[in-house]
Design an enzyme around this catalytic site. Structure first.
Site, short mmCIF file in Angstrom:
data_model
loop_
_atom_site.label_atom_id
_atom_site.label_comp_id
_atom_site.label_asym_id
_atom_site.label_seq_id
_atom_site.Cartn_x
_atom_site.Cartn_y
_atom_site.Cartn_z
CE1 TYR A 19 -4.25 -2.19 0.10
CE2 TYR A 19 -2.80 -3.42 2.22
CZ TYR A 19 -3.71 -3.77 0.62
OH TYR A 19 -4.62 -4.38 1.00
CG HIS A 46 -9.13 -1.45 -5.56
ND1 HIS A 46 -9.95 -1.97 -4.00
CD2 HIS A 46 -10.76 -1.16 -5.99
CE1 HIS A 46 -11.01 -1.48 -3.91
NE2 HIS A 46 -11.40 -1.11 -4.83
C1 DQA Z 1 -7.07 -2.10 -1.06
C2 DQA Z 1 -7.97 -3.43 -1.35
C3 DQA Z 1 -8.96 -4.17 -0.68
O1 DQA Z 1 -8.81 -5.49 -1.23
C4 DQA Z 1 -8.53 -4.47 1.07
O2 DQA Z 1 -9.18 -5.30 1.42
C5 DQA Z 1 -7.74 -2.88 1.12
C6 DQA Z 1 -7.58 -1.88 0.16
C7 DQA Z 1 -6.62 -1.48 -2.07
O3 DQA Z 1 -6.18 0.03 -2.23
O4 DQA Z 1 -5.90 -1.26 -2.54
O5 DQA Z 1 -8.21 -2.90 2.97
O6 DQA Z 1 -8.95 -1.23 -1.08
#
Ligand code: DQA
Length: 159
Positions: free
Chosen positions: A37, A115
Protein backbone atom coordinates in the site's frame (compact mmCIF):
# COMPACT_ATOMS: atom_id res chain seq x y z
CA UNK A 1 -17.01 27.43 -10.69
CA UNK A 2 -18.97 27.87 -7.49
CA UNK A 3 -22.08 29.87 -6.74
CA UNK A 4 -21.98 33.03 -4.66
CA UNK A 5 -23.94 32.89 -1.42
CA UNK A 6 -24.76 35.55 1.13
CA UNK A 7 -22.83 34.93 4.33
CA UNK A 8 -22.58 37.22 7.36
CA UNK A 9 -23.46 40.40 5.50
CA UNK A 10 -21.11 39.81 2.57
CA UNK A 11 -20.90 37.41 -0.30
CA UNK A 12 -18.54 34.46 -0.41
CA UNK A 13 -18.02 31.76 -2.95
CA UNK A 14 -19.65 28.37 -2.35
CA UNK A 15 -17.45 25.77 -3.96
CA UNK A 16 -18.67 22.61 -5.58
CA UNK A 17 -18.18 19.65 -3.28
CA UNK A 18 -17.14 16.03 -3.72
CA UNK A 19 -16.72 13.40 -1.00
CA UNK A 20 -13.74 11.10 -0.45
CA UNK A 21 -14.68 7.97 1.53
CA UNK A 22 -12.07 5.56 2.86
CA UNK A 23 -13.03 2.27 4.45
CA UNK A 24 -11.61 -0.07 7.08
CA UNK A 25 -7.91 -0.21 7.95
CA UNK A 26 -7.00 2.64 5.60
CA UNK A 27 -6.33 4.88 8.65
CA UNK A 28 -3.32 2.59 9.14
CA UNK A 29 -1.74 3.51 5.80
CA UNK A 30 1.96 4.21 6.09
CA UNK A 31 2.54 1.31 8.44
CA UNK A 32 0.05 -1.21 7.00
CA UNK A 33 1.78 -3.60 4.58
CA UNK A 34 3.82 -0.77 2.99
CA UNK A 35 5.13 -3.14 0.30
CA UNK A 36 1.53 -3.33 -0.99
CA UNK A 37 0.00 0.00 0.00
CA UNK A 38 3.01 2.34 0.02
CA UNK A 39 4.53 4.53 2.72
CA UNK A 40 2.14 7.49 2.55
CA UNK A 41 -0.25 7.97 5.45
CA UNK A 42 -3.96 8.56 4.97
CA UNK A 43 -3.37 12.22 5.91
CA UNK A 44 -0.76 12.47 3.12
CA UNK A 45 -3.20 10.99 0.61
CA UNK A 46 -6.08 13.19 1.77
CA UNK A 47 -3.85 16.29 1.40
CA UNK A 48 -2.84 15.22 -2.11
CA UNK A 49 -6.50 14.64 -2.99
CA UNK A 50 -7.65 18.00 -1.55
CA UNK A 51 -4.98 19.78 -3.60
CA UNK A 52 -5.93 17.83 -6.73
CA UNK A 53 -9.64 18.59 -6.27
CA UNK A 54 -8.97 22.28 -5.51
CA UNK A 55 -6.95 22.58 -8.71
CA UNK A 56 -10.00 21.31 -10.56
CA UNK A 57 -12.34 23.75 -8.80
CA UNK A 58 -13.85 21.39 -6.23
CA UNK A 59 -13.77 21.22 -2.45
CA UNK A 60 -13.02 17.70 -1.20
CA UNK A 61 -14.63 16.49 2.02
CA UNK A 62 -12.73 13.54 3.54
CA UNK A 63 -14.24 10.75 5.63
CA UNK A 64 -12.79 7.48 6.92
CA UNK A 65 -14.37 4.80 9.02
CA UNK A 66 -13.76 1.18 9.88
CA UNK A 67 -17.49 0.73 10.38
CA UNK A 68 -19.73 -0.38 7.54
CA UNK A 69 -22.72 1.38 9.13
CA UNK A 70 -20.85 4.69 9.48
CA UNK A 71 -19.76 4.53 5.83
CA UNK A 72 -23.33 3.85 4.73
CA UNK A 73 -24.68 6.72 6.84
CA UNK A 74 -22.06 9.16 5.50
CA UNK A 75 -22.86 8.25 1.89
CA UNK A 76 -26.58 8.64 2.64
CA UNK A 77 -26.07 12.18 3.95
CA UNK A 78 -24.00 13.31 0.95
CA UNK A 79 -26.82 14.29 -1.45
CA UNK A 80 -28.50 16.33 1.31
CA UNK A 81 -25.35 18.47 1.65
CA UNK A 82 -25.03 19.41 -1.99
CA UNK A 83 -22.20 16.96 -2.58
CA UNK A 84 -22.09 16.16 -6.29
CA UNK A 85 -20.03 12.97 -6.43
CA UNK A 86 -18.08 10.39 -4.45
CA UNK A 87 -14.61 8.85 -4.66
CA UNK A 88 -14.57 5.73 -2.52
CA UNK A 89 -12.02 3.15 -1.45
CA UNK A 90 -14.31 0.63 0.28
CA UNK A 91 -11.22 -1.43 1.24
CA UNK A 92 -12.24 -4.89 2.50
CA UNK A 93 -15.95 -4.07 2.14
CA UNK A 94 -15.39 -3.95 -1.63
CA UNK A 95 -15.54 -7.70 -1.66
CA UNK A 96 -18.33 -8.28 0.85
CA UNK A 97 -20.80 -5.43 1.19
CA UNK A 98 -24.15 -5.51 -0.57
CA UNK A 99 -25.26 -2.80 1.89
CA UNK A 100 -22.51 -0.40 0.77
CA UNK A 101 -23.36 -1.14 -2.87
CA UNK A 102 -27.00 -0.31 -2.11
CA UNK A 103 -26.03 2.90 -0.26
CA UNK A 104 -24.13 4.12 -3.33
CA UNK A 105 -27.14 3.42 -5.55
CA UNK A 106 -29.51 5.07 -3.06
CA UNK A 107 -27.36 8.23 -2.94
CA UNK A 108 -27.73 8.40 -6.73
CA UNK A 109 -24.50 10.38 -7.11
CA UNK A 110 -21.76 9.50 -9.58
CA UNK A 111 -19.10 7.52 -7.71
CA UNK A 112 -15.64 6.25 -8.64
CA UNK A 113 -14.14 3.29 -6.78
CA UNK A 114 -10.39 3.36 -6.11
CA UNK A 115 -7.84 0.86 -4.90
CA UNK A 116 -4.20 1.48 -4.16
CA UNK A 117 -3.32 -2.05 -5.20
CA UNK A 118 -4.31 -3.95 -8.31
CA UNK A 119 -6.96 -6.17 -6.73
CA UNK A 120 -6.95 -8.43 -9.82
CA UNK A 121 -3.29 -9.38 -9.27
CA UNK A 122 -3.93 -10.47 -5.68
CA UNK A 123 -5.82 -13.26 -3.88
CA UNK A 124 -8.91 -14.67 -5.61
CA UNK A 125 -11.25 -13.24 -2.97
CA UNK A 126 -10.19 -9.72 -4.01
CA UNK A 127 -11.09 -10.26 -7.67
CA UNK A 128 -14.78 -9.53 -7.12
CA UNK A 129 -15.96 -6.01 -6.36
CA UNK A 130 -19.55 -5.87 -5.11
CA UNK A 131 -19.42 -2.09 -4.81
CA UNK A 132 -17.88 -1.49 -8.25
CA UNK A 133 -21.13 -2.08 -10.11
CA UNK A 134 -22.68 0.87 -8.22
CA UNK A 135 -19.91 3.17 -9.55
CA UNK A 136 -19.30 4.82 -12.90
CA UNK A 137 -15.79 3.37 -12.95
CA UNK A 138 -12.99 1.74 -10.99
CA UNK A 139 -9.30 2.76 -10.74
CA UNK A 140 -6.93 0.19 -9.23
CA UNK A 141 -3.23 -0.45 -9.01
CA UNK A 142 -1.66 3.00 -9.24
CA UNK A 143 -0.95 3.56 -5.53
CA UNK A 144 -1.86 7.05 -4.35
CA UNK A 145 -2.26 8.14 -7.98
CA UNK A 146 -5.35 5.89 -8.16
CA UNK A 147 -7.02 8.59 -6.06
CA UNK A 148 -5.98 11.55 -8.21
CA UNK A 149 -6.97 9.67 -11.37
CA UNK A 150 -10.38 8.96 -9.81
CA UNK A 151 -10.83 12.64 -8.84
CA UNK A 152 -9.95 13.69 -12.39
CA UNK A 153 -12.40 11.19 -13.88
CA UNK A 154 -15.20 12.16 -11.51
CA UNK A 155 -14.80 15.92 -11.92
CA UNK A 156 -14.58 15.53 -15.70
CA UNK A 157 -17.92 13.70 -15.56
CA UNK A 158 -19.41 16.46 -13.40
CA UNK A 159 -18.16 19.34 -15.54
C1 DQA B 1 -7.67 -2.01 -1.09
C2 DQA B 1 -7.75 -3.45 -1.60
C3 DQA B 1 -8.65 -4.29 -0.73
O1 DQA B 1 -8.70 -5.63 -1.22
C4 DQA B 1 -8.14 -4.31 0.68
O2 DQA B 1 -9.03 -5.04 1.52
C5 DQA B 1 -7.87 -2.96 1.23
C6 DQA B 1 -7.25 -1.96 0.37
C7 DQA B 1 -6.68 -1.16 -1.89
O3 DQA B 1 -6.76 0.07 -1.78
O4 DQA B 1 -5.82 -1.68 -2.59
O5 DQA B 1 -8.10 -2.69 2.41
O6 DQA B 1 -8.95 -1.42 -1.22
Amino acid sequence: MGKYIEKGGGYSQMSRKILLVNGPNLRLLGRREPEIYGSDTLADIEKLCCECAAGLGFELICFQSDSEGALISRIGEAPLEGIEGIVINPAGYTHTSVALHDALLAAALPAVEVHLSNIFKREDFRHTSITGSACIGVVAGFGKESYTLAIRALTARLS
